[in-house]
Design a protein around this motif. Structure first.
Motif, PDB file in Angstrom:
ATOM      1  N   LYS A   1      59.186  50.946  47.943  1.00 29.54           N
ATOM      2  CA  LYS A   1      60.113  50.617  49.039  1.00 29.54           C
ATOM      3  C   LYS A   1      60.824  49.282  48.799  1.00 29.54           C
ATOM      4  O   LYS A   1      61.059  48.501  49.725  1.00 29.54           O
ATOM      5  CB  LYS A   1      59.382  50.586  50.386  1.00 29.54           C
TER       6      LYS A   1
ATOM      7  N   LYS B   1      64.300  51.543  38.890  1.00 30.99           N
ATOM      8  CA  LYS B   1      64.719  51.979  40.229  1.00 30.99           C
ATOM      9  C   LYS B   1      63.712  52.978  40.812  1.00 30.99           C
ATOM     10  O   LYS B   1      63.445  52.966  42.015  1.00 30.99           O
ATOM     11  CB  LYS B   1      66.124  52.581  40.180  1.00 30.99           C
TER      12      LYS B   1
ATOM     13  N   LYS C   1      64.298  47.494  47.178  1.00 35.66           N
ATOM     14  CA  LYS C   1      65.689  47.788  46.849  1.00 35.66           C
ATOM     15  C   LYS C   1      66.089  47.010  45.589  1.00 35.66           C
ATOM     16  O   LYS C   1      65.930  45.806  45.515  1.00 35.66           O
ATOM     17  CB  LYS C   1      66.592  47.402  48.028  1.00 35.66           C
TER      18      LYS C   1
ATOM     19  N   GLU D   1      72.698  46.716  43.022  1.00 35.30           N
ATOM     20  CA  GLU D   1      73.590  47.458  42.127  1.00 35.30           C
ATOM     21  C   GLU D   1      73.921  46.696  40.851  1.00 35.30           C
ATOM     22  O   GLU D   1      74.223  47.299  39.828  1.00 35.30           O
ATOM     23  CB  GLU D   1      74.888  47.830  42.861  1.00 35.30           C
TER      24      GLU D   1
ATOM     25  N   GLY E   1      61.648  52.261  44.153  1.00 31.93           N
ATOM     26  CA  GLY E   1      61.734  53.188  45.279  1.00 31.93           C
ATOM     27  C   GLY E   1      60.365  53.603  45.788  1.00 31.93           C
ATOM     28  O   GLY E   1      60.159  53.719  46.999  1.00 31.93           O
TER      29      GLY E   1
END
Length: 140
Positions: free
Chosen positions: A70, A63, A72, A75, A67
């Motif tokens: 950029k 993650k 995603k 979940e 990040g």
């Protein structure tokens, strides 16, 4: 390296005992798996704890690098660590082997592989295993 967080956990009874973190949040019964001569009692073992910690840490690293790029991470992304234990070839004790499986639903495999490779560099578990991190042992 500047240390940002430190914690402690202690075990009593060895593989058939109890492990507790210093704040008491982690408090588990340790049992020996049948494959290692145990009775199959309900509990966990060091290999399961290592697998849980490594998979969680690696997903955090994944993650983090996503990040930075950029990207995603959904979940429901999952990292599964498989940890095996057995006698070392040199006869001097036991060794472990570890593998990681990364599942990022909806992401192109090539992109997921690039992120996983970057996470493998960032993850402190991966770094420790790759570099044979020195572990001081003291007797109190």
């Amino acid at each position: 390296m500047p240390i940002l967080y430190t914690t402690k956990a202690s075990a009593t009874g060895g593989r058939a005992g109890r492990a507790v973190s210093e704040n008491g949040v982690l408090d588990v019964t340790l049992t020996v798996p049948k494959e290692l001569g145990g009775d199959g009692a309900t509990g966990t073992n060091p290999e399961q704890l290592f697998a849980a910690g490594y998979s969680a840490c690696f997903l955090g690293a994944l993650k983090f690098v996503a990040g930075q790029q950029k990207v995603k991470i959904p979940e429901d992304a999952k990292v599964t660590a498989t940890v095996g234990i057995g006698p070392r070839a040199d006869g001097g004790g036991f060794g472990i082997e570890v593998s990681l499986a990364v599942h990022i639903p909806g992401m192109d495999k090539a992109e997921a592989e690039k992120l996983a490779a970057a996470a493998h560099i960032v993850c402190p578990y991966s770094h420790a295993l790759r570099t044979s991190t020195e572990v001081p042992v003291t007797v109190a």
